[in-house]
Design an enzyme around this catalytic site. Structure first.
Site, PDB file in Angstrom:
ATOM      1  N   LYS A 273      -5.186  -1.281  16.551  1.00  0.00           N
ATOM      2  CA  LYS A 273      -6.512  -0.776  16.209  1.00  0.00           C
ATOM      3  C   LYS A 273      -7.482  -1.140  17.319  1.00  0.00           C
ATOM      4  O   LYS A 273      -7.561  -2.301  17.726  1.00  0.00           O
ATOM      5  CB  LYS A 273      -6.956  -1.394  14.876  1.00  0.00           C
ATOM      6  CG  LYS A 273      -8.249  -0.834  14.312  1.00  0.00           C
ATOM      7  CD  LYS A 273      -8.549  -1.486  12.970  1.00  0.00           C
ATOM      8  CE  LYS A 273      -9.849  -0.964  12.392  1.00  0.00           C
ATOM      9  NZ  LYS A 273     -10.181  -1.631  11.105  1.00  0.00           N
TER      10      LYS A 273
ATOM     11  N   HIS B 183     -10.847  -0.623  17.212  1.00  0.00           N
ATOM     12  CA  HIS B 183     -12.220  -0.785  16.749  1.00  0.00           C
ATOM     13  C   HIS B 183     -12.226  -1.794  15.608  1.00  0.00           C
ATOM     14  O   HIS B 183     -11.172  -2.253  15.158  1.00  0.00           O
ATOM     15  CB  HIS B 183     -12.779   0.563  16.267  1.00  0.00           C
ATOM     16  CG  HIS B 183     -12.005   1.164  15.133  1.00  0.00           C
ATOM     17  ND1 HIS B 183     -10.823   1.837  15.315  1.00  0.00           N
ATOM     18  CD2 HIS B 183     -12.232   1.165  13.781  1.00  0.00           C
ATOM     19  CE1 HIS B 183     -10.359   2.256  14.150  1.00  0.00           C
ATOM     20  NE2 HIS B 183     -11.180   1.853  13.199  1.00  0.00           N
TER      21      HIS B 183
END
Length: 235
Positions: free
Chosen positions: A116, A118
């Site tokens: 991921k 963010h």
């Protein structure tokens, strides 16, 4: 004569049989082999079935990793490989905390299939692995690929794998490695250098007395034949 199963094994086997999680027949596996039995961990899809599964994992962990009730827990966090291992890690950690006060601080975590970029980011959701002793839980080890990837990731992130617990050990040779006579679990155990335990094994299904007569003699005969043909010599 069949030997009696440990109470937690018997209870788990009963649930698997009465809920059609463990089925008998003729099943073509991903390996191409035709198996007389099939274990579908994805069928633990109700609250009561999840509770039974959680209890079985917790009891297997307490039985195999803790010789006495006075011993400290030999792990800090339970890791479940995505995707099937995610709920397994969560329910095992929860049930352990309910059954044993020593497990109140045990964490759980799982990996993302893709990092991921963010928010909190990273490859892991849950407890940080750095400096932690890690217990991996999964449903079965077929070829060992997912477990090897998990071990590599855990080590990369600073954790130490201290054990692996699965729901079922099929106790059969790896496809393509029959001449070695080793099961996937035996290979992983040798490579990782830690204990690998299961709630149930093919031996339990074939030789264990379920107490309910739910595993018939014809089913046991067919499993014995399968074990004779594909069974690992080193487990």
């Amino acid at each position: 004569m069949a030997s009696p199963l440990a109470p937690y094994k018997h209870s788990f086997l009963h649930t698997c049989l009465t809920s059609s999680i463990l089925c008998f027949g003729a099943f073509t596996l991903k390996s191409g082999r035709t198996s007389p039995y099939f274990f579908n961990a994805g069928a633990f899809h109700t609250s009561s079935l999840l509770s039974s599964l959680a209890t079985a994992y917790a009891q297997a962990i307490l039985t195999n990793l803790l010789p006495t009730a006075a011993d400290p827990l030999p792990f800090d966090v339970i890791f479940g490989p995505a995707y099937k291992g995610i709920p397994l890690a969560a329910i095992a950690a929860l049930k352990l905390g309910e059954l044993d006060p020593r497990a109140a601080g045990i964490g759980y975590c799982f990996n993302r299939k893709e990092a991921k970029d963010h928010g909190e980011g990273g490859l892991i959701v849950g407890m940080d692995l750095k400096g932690k002793r890690v217990l991996i839980v999964d449903d079965v080890i077929t070829a060992g690929t997912a477990i090897r990837e998990s071990v590599a990731l855990i080590r990369k992130l600073g954790g130490v794998v201290v054990g692996i617990v699965v729901a079922l050990d099929r106790m059969e040779t790896v496809v393509g490695g029959e001449e070695k006579g080793k099961s996937a679990i035996a290979e992983v155990k040798g490579e990782v250098g830690c204990g690998v335990w299961s709630i149930l094994s093919l031996e339990d299904l074939v030789e264990g007395e379920d107490g309910d007569g739910l595993v018939g003699e014809e089913q046991r005969r067919r499993m014995r034949e399968y074990r004779e043909r594909y069974g690992a010599r080193e487990v």
